[in-house]
Design a protein around this motif. Structure first.
Motif, PDB file in Angstrom:
ATOM      1  N   UNK A  74       0.802  -1.218   0.000  1.00 47.04           N
ATOM      2  CA  UNK A  74       0.000   0.000   0.000  1.00 47.04           C
ATOM      3  C   UNK A  74       0.831   1.261   0.000  1.00 47.04           C
TER       4      UNK A  74
ATOM      5  N   UNK B  32      -4.303   0.991  12.058  1.00 48.14           N
ATOM      6  CA  UNK B  32      -4.399  -0.180  12.942  1.00 48.14           C
ATOM      7  C   UNK B  32      -4.164   0.205  14.391  1.00 48.14           C
TER       8      UNK B  32
ATOM      9  N   UNK C 226     -13.201  -5.666  11.742  1.00 42.76           N
ATOM     10  CA  UNK C 226     -13.958  -5.379  10.528  1.00 42.76           C
ATOM     11  C   UNK C 226     -14.065  -3.872  10.291  1.00 42.76           C
TER      12      UNK C 226
ATOM     13  N   UNK D  68     -12.012  -1.622  11.452  1.00 46.00           N
ATOM     14  CA  UNK D  68     -10.666  -1.148  11.141  1.00 46.00           C
ATOM     15  C   UNK D  68     -10.312  -1.465   9.688  1.00 46.00           C
ATOM     16  N   UNK D  69     -10.784  -2.623   9.204  1.00 45.26           N
ATOM     17  CA  UNK D  69     -10.516  -2.971   7.811  1.00 45.26           C
ATOM     18  C   UNK D  69     -11.195  -1.967   6.874  1.00 45.26           C
ATOM     19  N   UNK D  70     -12.409  -1.561   7.218  1.00 40.66           N
ATOM     20  CA  UNK D  70     -13.094  -0.546   6.415  1.00 40.66           C
ATOM     21  C   UNK D  70     -12.307   0.762   6.449  1.00 40.66           C
TER      22      UNK D  70
ATOM     23  N   UNK E  52      -9.144   1.079   6.865  1.00 39.36           N
ATOM     24  CA  UNK E  52      -7.953   0.838   6.037  1.00 39.36           C
ATOM     25  C   UNK E  52      -8.269   1.063   4.566  1.00 39.36           C
ATOM     26  N   UNK E  53      -9.370   0.502   4.104  1.00 39.83           N
ATOM     27  CA  UNK E  53      -9.743   0.665   2.697  1.00 39.83           C
ATOM     28  C   UNK E  53     -10.056   2.120   2.379  1.00 39.83           C
ATOM     29  N   UNK E  54     -10.724   2.795   3.322  1.00 43.87           N
ATOM     30  CA  UNK E  54     -11.007   4.212   3.108  1.00 43.87           C
ATOM     31  C   UNK E  54      -9.699   4.989   3.016  1.00 43.87           C
TER      32      UNK E  54
ATOM     33  N   UNK F 127      -6.893   3.901   1.868  1.00 45.53           N
ATOM     34  CA  UNK F 127      -6.367   3.648   0.524  1.00 45.53           C
ATOM     35  C   UNK F 127      -7.049   4.585  -0.470  1.00 45.53           C
ATOM     36  N   UNK F 128      -8.379   4.628  -0.426  1.00 43.84           N
ATOM     37  CA  UNK F 128      -9.140   5.466  -1.364  1.00 43.84           C
ATOM     38  C   UNK F 128      -8.847   6.949  -1.147  1.00 43.84           C
TER      39      UNK F 128
ATOM     40  N   UNK G 202      -6.751   9.118  -3.412  1.00 43.88           N
ATOM     41  CA  UNK G 202      -7.250   9.658  -4.679  1.00 43.88           C
ATOM     42  C   UNK G 202      -7.579  11.140  -4.528  1.00 43.88           C
TER      43      UNK G 202
ATOM     44  N   UNK H 138     -16.954   9.224  -2.069  1.00 40.36           N
ATOM     45  CA  UNK H 138     -17.811   8.039  -2.053  1.00 40.36           C
ATOM     46  C   UNK H 138     -19.081   8.265  -2.859  1.00 40.36           C
TER      47      UNK H 138
ATOM     48  N   UNK I 116     -13.772   2.183  -6.144  1.00 46.42           N
ATOM     49  CA  UNK I 116     -13.175   2.402  -4.830  1.00 46.42           C
ATOM     50  C   UNK I 116     -13.190   1.105  -4.035  1.00 46.42           C
ATOM     51  N   UNK I 117     -12.113   0.905  -3.282  1.00 45.76           N
ATOM     52  CA  UNK I 117     -12.045  -0.296  -2.454  1.00 45.76           C
ATOM     53  C   UNK I 117     -13.094  -0.263  -1.354  1.00 45.76           C
ATOM     54  N   UNK I 118     -13.440   0.944  -0.905  1.00 50.24           N
ATOM     55  CA  UNK I 118     -14.415   1.048   0.183  1.00 50.24           C
ATOM     56  C   UNK I 118     -15.779   0.529  -0.220  1.00 50.24           C
TER      57      UNK I 118
ATOM     58  N   UNK J 253     -17.057  -6.200   2.314  1.00 48.71           N
ATOM     59  CA  UNK J 253     -16.043  -6.233   3.366  1.00 48.71           C
ATOM     60  C   UNK J 253     -15.794  -7.663   3.848  1.00 48.71           C
TER      61      UNK J 253
ATOM     62  N   UNK K 205     -17.261 -12.425   8.982  1.00 50.70           N
ATOM     63  CA  UNK K 205     -16.380 -12.411  10.141  1.00 50.70           C
ATOM     64  C   UNK K 205     -15.352 -13.541  10.087  1.00 50.70           C
TER      65      UNK K 205
ATOM     66  N   UNK L 258      -2.572  -7.772   3.040  1.00 44.51           N
ATOM     67  CA  UNK L 258      -1.622  -6.888   3.722  1.00 44.51           C
ATOM     68  C   UNK L 258      -2.218  -6.386   5.046  1.00 44.51           C
ATOM     69  N   UNK L 259      -3.491  -6.043   5.014  1.00 44.52           N
ATOM     70  CA  UNK L 259      -4.153  -5.602   6.241  1.00 44.52           C
ATOM     71  C   UNK L 259      -4.120  -6.724   7.287  1.00 44.52           C
TER      72      UNK L 259
END
Lengths: 377, 271
Positions: A61, A174, A185, A187-189, A191-193, A195-196, A199, A273, B213-215, B219, B222, B233-234
């Protein structure tokens, strides 16, 4: 404006962050005759191109994000009309691979770039993995592209004054996620935000820990606004996190951030978004993508990563707009930023200096900070 | 040119026997294996496992490195296929690796002194596979822990190196000096290549020119059953990143000072 420095000796200072006012001023200058919409389209094309390159090569990343930052930074200093986004993106990526020790040679980057841009070449390629053998391409074209990449590289290095240090928001996502008790979950969202977020020009206007915290806030908002509360033992709900980060608190001094920073960044992210949702919704399911519209695809099928299926987009534009309106009702005064100085920052790269850049005549000192900054030894 | 399965097997066995440590040799065998996966995949896999059981210690480690490249290629082919809308391709040999990894590791690192030369390289490759989720994390953890549980060879026993070139080769293969040096050099090159590739994340083919977008992507549930390449990577960083500490406090202060003016400071002097 002051008279430009003499050609034989001048100094340039690394300008690590831009204020919103500087971004506005410089963007107008470099946009030229392009409309804001056209500029934004080119910018999104470049960022998407970098994301694709990164995904095919397997860059981490930090490499892709820094490349996107360098791209944004380049076009605050250099006019859009003089450069093509593919060349600038490739050069940005090349510089980033050096900064982050994830090296790839220009020819390797070019090979992947051709594979992305010329799918018919890929179809003809014998390689089952869709790779292009760059030796089989017209070497005059390859060499021309390589030279353009290297010449832009030189200009890019000068825009960062050869300063290769670069802190990234990803680790902070993190750390802060765990600190605030967010679920994995959520935190993963975030993380993706994050990344975006690259832009947009947010990461060159705010420090990485604030970028991370803001995207955690956005994740919490998206997961709580008009959503039922679902508690997950051992974690804080998104509603709780959104409530904490939505107002003043101890967290501001502890994490060197302010609530208005988070709000400003959140609005930019929500706009991004909304744009993404609108485009995804316009695209109907292409016949090429798997027919399963389920957001939880069976593990046996390839995941629909090519285009976001219209039916699986998790948000809609109206909902996001309502969120923005609600946020405006409780928003805080933005913190003061440096006023736009009388010296045009892009004047670093205009006037008599322009002839010097990228060349090796005269002496130009590149300094990591202006006189007086951080000199307390 | 289409060959019958018998012919394919014969040719593949010959290739395997000639497999050495070089990239060129590896890629040749990988190419063949991938090309003939439909319809001979199972059969070719059996050849590979057999060679692991019967070959010399050196040829077994060569096979492990070959498997690493083979898995990489299978995943690349799969990603590319789905990106051009071809029929879904499964993971080919990667599924076999997942299924038989315990057995393979037992062969490549046999118990006792004999397996020692292959131990370090094997662990490195296993950790690489774990980090890239070529094999799922729990399976790798189990295999590594089984390797760790073995009683270590008695310290006084030297690894099998011949002191003179005329030393007779036993069935447990003592190697000649030049073979040992050649092996050391090969290991050095391969470790170097692994290190250089350590940053590489699982690849995926994404379409440019759209604002995907990845967002906006699902997702996931669980359970960690299937980790998307873009999330690997995450997942790794979630496990390894330290908690917020004083270094982070300092870094935050530094970056804030660079970004926001202190009281009384005017715009940056750009002269």
């Amino acid at each position: 404006m002051q008279s430009p420095p003499t050609p034989h000796s001048s100094s340039k200072y690394h300008h690590p962050y831009f204020t919103p006012a500087e971004v506005e001023y410089l963007s107008i200058k470099q946009r030229g005759k392009l409309s804001v919409t056209q500029e934004d389209r080119v910018r999104q094309n470049a960022c998407a191109f970098l994301e694709s390159l990164g995904a095919r090569i397997g860059f981490p990343r930090r490499t892709v994000a820094t490349a996107q930052n360098l791209y944004h930074r380049f076009h605050l200093f250099f006019p859009r009309k003089d450069f093509n986004y593919v060349d600038v993106s490739l050069a940005s990526l090349y510089v980033s691979t050096k900064m982050h020790d994830t090296l790839k040679k220009p020819r390797e980057l070019l090979a992947v770039s051709y594979a992305i841009r010329y799918p018919d070449l890929v179809a003809k390629s014998k390689h089952p993995g869709g790779e292009i053998d760059i030796d089989s391409m017209d070497q005059q074209i390859v060499e021309r592209d390589r030279q353009r990449l290297l010449s832009i590289e030189r200009l890019l290095l000068e825009t960062v004054c050869f300063n290769f240090t670069s802190r990234m928001p990803f680790p902070y996502v993190i750390k802060l996620g765990k600190t605030f008790g967010a679920s994995k979950k959520l935190t993963k969202l975030a993380w993706r935000l994050t990344i975006d977020c690259h832009r947009t020009l947010v990461p060159i206007q705010y420090p990485p820990h604030i970028v991370a915290l803001a995207n955690l806030y956005v994740a919490a908002l998206l997961s709580s606004f008009e959503q039922p509360i679902a508690s997950d033992p051992g974690t804080r709900t998104p509603h709780e996190i959104a409530a904490i980060l939505g107002k003043n608190g101890d967290w501001e001094s502890k994490y060197q951030a302010q609530v208005d920073d988070l709000e400003g960044i959140a609005h930019t992210m929500l706009d991004l978004l909304v744009q993404g949702v609108q485009i995804a919704t316009l695209n109907n399911t292409s016949p090429r993508t798997p027919s399963s519209p389920s957001p939880h695809p069976s593990p046996r099928m390839p995941h629909p990563l090519m285009e976001t299926l219209a039916s699986s987009v998790p948000y809609n534009a109206e909902q996001l707009t309502r969120l923005k309106i609600q946020m405006r009702q409780t928003e805080h005064e933005p913190r003061p930023r440096q006023p736009l100085g009388s010296a045009d920052p892009s004047a670093l790269y205009s006037g008599d200096d322009v002839g010097l850049l990228g060349r090796s005549e005269g002496t130009v000192r590149f300094l990591f900070g202006p006189a007086g900054a951080g000199d307390d030894f | 040119m289409s060959m019958d399965p018998f012919e394919v097997r014969i040719q593949f066995l010959a290739l395997l026997k000639r497999l050495n440590a070089s990239q060129q040799s590896i890629q040749k065998v990988v190419g063949f294996a991938v090309k003939y996966f439909p319809p001979c995949g199972e059969d070719l896999w059996d050849c590979i496992v057999e060679e692991c059981q019967k070959g010399s210690i050196n040829s077994r480690i060569n096979i492990l490195y070959f498997l690493d490249s083979l898995c990489e290629t299978c995943l690349l082919v799969r990603s590319h296929s789905s990106s051009i809308g071809s029929d879904p391709v499964n993971k080919q040999y990667v599924d076999f690796v997942n299924r038989d990894i315990g057995k393979i590791v037992e062969c490549i690192v046999p118990a006792g002194r004999e397996g020692l030369p292959n131990l370090t390289s094997t662990k490195q490759i296993l950790e690489n596979w774990r980090s890239k989720r070529v094999v799922d994390a729990q399976t790798i953890d189990d295999v590594l822990s089984a390797l760790g549980k073995r009683s270590p060879p008695v310290a006084s026993q030297a690894p099998p190196v011949a002191s003179t070139p005329s030393h007779k080769k036993s069935s447990h293969s003592s190697l000649s000096r030049s073979e040992v040096f050649k092996r050391i050099e090969e290991d050095r090159e391969r470790h170097k290549r692994l290190r250089e590739r350590r940053w590489v994340q699982p690849i995926s083919h994404r379409a440019p020119g759209q604002m995907n977008l990845l967002s906006l992507l699902p997702i996931g549930g669980e359970n960690d059953q299937e980790v998307l390449p873009l999330d690997v990577e995450f997942e790794n960083d979630w496990e390894t990143t330290s908690d917020w500490n004083e270094d982070d406090d300092e870094a935050a202060v530094d970056e804030s000072e660079l970004c926001f003016p202190a009281e009384g400071e005017g715009p940056m002097d750009l002269s």
